[in-house]
Every structure is written in structure tokens, then in C-alpha cells.
Design an enzyme around this catalytic site. Structure first.
Site, mmCIF file in Angstrom:
data_model
loop_
_atom_site.group_PDB
_atom_site.id
_atom_site.type_symbol
_atom_site.label_atom_id
_atom_site.label_comp_id
_atom_site.label_asym_id
_atom_site.label_seq_id
_atom_site.Cartn_x
_atom_site.Cartn_y
_atom_site.Cartn_z
ATOM 1 N N GLU A 57 39.765 40.739 42.032
ATOM 2 C CA GLU A 57 40.031 41.791 43.020
ATOM 3 C C GLU A 57 41.012 42.812 42.437
ATOM 4 O O GLU A 57 40.896 44.015 42.692
ATOM 5 C CB GLU A 57 40.546 41.198 44.339
ATOM 6 C CG GLU A 57 41.997 40.772 44.385
ATOM 7 C CD GLU A 57 42.285 39.459 43.675
ATOM 8 O OE1 GLU A 57 43.458 39.038 43.687
ATOM 9 O OE2 GLU A 57 41.357 38.856 43.103
ATOM 10 N N CYS A 93 40.789 32.114 42.810
ATOM 11 C CA CYS A 93 42.000 31.345 42.534
ATOM 12 C C CYS A 93 42.056 30.120 43.455
ATOM 13 O O CYS A 93 41.261 29.209 43.307
ATOM 14 C CB CYS A 93 43.236 32.237 42.658
ATOM 15 S SG CYS A 93 44.706 31.559 41.859
ATOM 16 N N HIS A 108 41.891 36.682 38.990
ATOM 17 C CA HIS A 108 41.944 37.593 40.138
ATOM 18 C C HIS A 108 41.128 38.864 39.881
ATOM 19 O O HIS A 108 41.676 39.930 39.555
ATOM 20 C CB HIS A 108 43.402 37.941 40.462
ATOM 21 C CG HIS A 108 44.121 36.832 41.148
ATOM 22 N ND1 HIS A 108 44.118 36.669 42.517
ATOM 23 C CD2 HIS A 108 44.831 35.800 40.648
ATOM 24 C CE1 HIS A 108 44.818 35.587 42.838
ATOM 25 N NE2 HIS A 108 45.255 35.042 41.715
#
Length: 235
Positions: free
Chosen positions: A211, A105, A209
Site C-alpha cells: 500500500e 503484513c 507493505h
């Protein structure tokens, strides 16, 4: 031994450091040893970079447009000058040492600015036509739009496909991309969603994202982190 992965952090107005624990979990899951990089130690960039096996540039607040020779537009969000000061230079030092970088990001945007590129301060205010919803109104692990991946890219090899779905939480986005970075993924509205370097062992940036998605079991996101950690163990 596990590779040491530096993770950049954001700061609040009261100077508390902020980092979503999803980044730490994703690095640990993939086999890395997370090391949190605080704001305010930019004078020690060289020593920090020498300690790290890889850098995870995390998401967060907006980037100051002064870093790419622009003044702030009306819809620029909150910026983090202290974070800008350390993160740009740390990315540059890691690139110089050819150590792996994974930008997520804001981290992808920082990567682009660090090599001389720029970003849209607000992608909706600075782009004409109909754009997708890039700040999704859905749970953060919901995959809300497609990304078309460039065939033959490192990212395609990792993803094992040329089209994926991702989550989305951003109002800034990469604009002009200079070498050695190349665009390796776009949304259907033309917004740049991923980058990679043509001159480094492993340098990848993504706008979404992974993660969060990796901790929800998404296979492509898991492979992104695993390949990053694998690159960090290579000498």
C-alpha cells in the site's frame, strides 16, 4: 459501480481505531470504494461479509498465540484481542463465500491462522542462523530486500517477474502453511513473504507493505491492488 472493499482496523489501548491512510489511498487509486471495518461487531460477521465485494486485511499489532494453540513467548508484542475476534472470523467467512482477500503484513498472518496455520511469535527468537533486517531502518517507501517469487504462481503472473524488492516492517512471520494456501514467495533467508490460495478466485497475502509502495508508484504494488480490485468486480 465501484466494488466495496472492507479494510480492517487496529485499536489503541484507549480503544481509538487506527488505520494508516495509505490503505485507503491504495484502494481508491485502484478503483475500489473503501469501507472501514471497526472492532466490536463480530456478531454481525455474516452480514458484513455479504455486503463486501472484497476484504483488505491490514497490518497492525501482533496476533494472540492462543489462536494457534501456543502461549505467549517473551518477545511477543502488543496484541489486539478485539481485532483478533472479528478478523479471523471475517476472513473465514469471506473464504467460505469465495470473495477476494488481500492480506498485508499482519493480514497475511491472520489469513494463515484462519485456515489452521501458525506464525513465529518473534522470527528472530525462533529461527537459527543469520536473518535479514525485517524491520528496516530506512524510509517506509524504501525497498530494502529481495523476494523470490514461485514460478507459475498467480503472484508471478501479477508481478510479471520472479524476483522483486520490497519494504519490510515485521517481527512476526508465517511458519507452517496448510492447504489451500501455498507459499509463493520467500526472502533470501527463508522467511515466508507471500502466500496464495489454490482453491479461491483471488486470495493473496504479502508480508511487506505494498500500500505504501503503490502510492509511491511501484509497478508491482500497483498491479497487486489493481488485480485485487478487478477480482472484486467479477461475479
Amino acid at each position: 459501480m465501484k466494488p466495496i472493499i472492507g479494510i480492517t482496523t487496529d485499536t489503541e489501548k484507549n480503544y481509538n481505531h487506527v488505520l494508516n491512510y495509505e490503505y485507503v489511498k491504495a484502494v481508491k487509486r485502484a478503483g475500489g470504494l473503501p469501507l472501514i471495518i471497526p472492532v466490536g461487531i463480530e456478531e454481525d460477521i455474516s452480514q458484513i461479509a455479504a455486503m463486501l465485494d472484497g476484504l483488505l486485511a491490514s497490518g497492525g499489532n501482533d496476533i494472540s498465540p492462543l489462536l494457534f494453540d501456543e502461549e505467549p513467548l517473551q518477545k511477543l508484542g502488543e496484541v489486539s484481542p478485539g481485532r483478533d475476534a472479528i478478523e479471523i472470523d471475517l476472513v473465514r467467512e469471506m473464504l467460505k463465500l469465495d470473495k477476494p482477500i488481500f492480506g498485508i503484513c499482519r493480514g497475511m498472518q491472520v489469513l494463515n491462522v484462519a485456515v489452521g496455520g501458525n506464525i513465529y511469535q518473534d522470527l528472530y527468537a525462533q529461527n537459527e542462523g543469520t536473518l535479514l533486517q525485517h524491520i528496516q531502518n530506512a524510509p517506509n517507501d524504501y525497498k530494502s530486500h529481495y523476494v523470490q517469487i514461485t514460478k507459475g504462481s498467480l503472484f508471478e503472473k501479477i508481478a510479471e517477474t520472479d524476483k522483486i524488492t520490497v519494504n519490510s516492517y515485521h517481527h512476526q512471520s508465517v511458519k507452517d502453511v496448510p492447504m489451500p494456501l501455498i507459499i509463493n514467495g520467500k526472502a533470501s533467508d527463508g522467511i515466508i513473504e507471500s502466500l496464495e490460495s489454490t482453491e479461491h478466485r483471488f486470495v493473496i497475502g504479502v508480508q511487506w507493505h505494498p500500500e505504501i509502495l503503490s502510492n509511491s508508484g511501484d509497478a508491482v504494488s500497483l498491479r497487486l491492488f489493481e488485480r485485487f480490485i478487478e477480482a472484486c468486480t467479477e461475479k
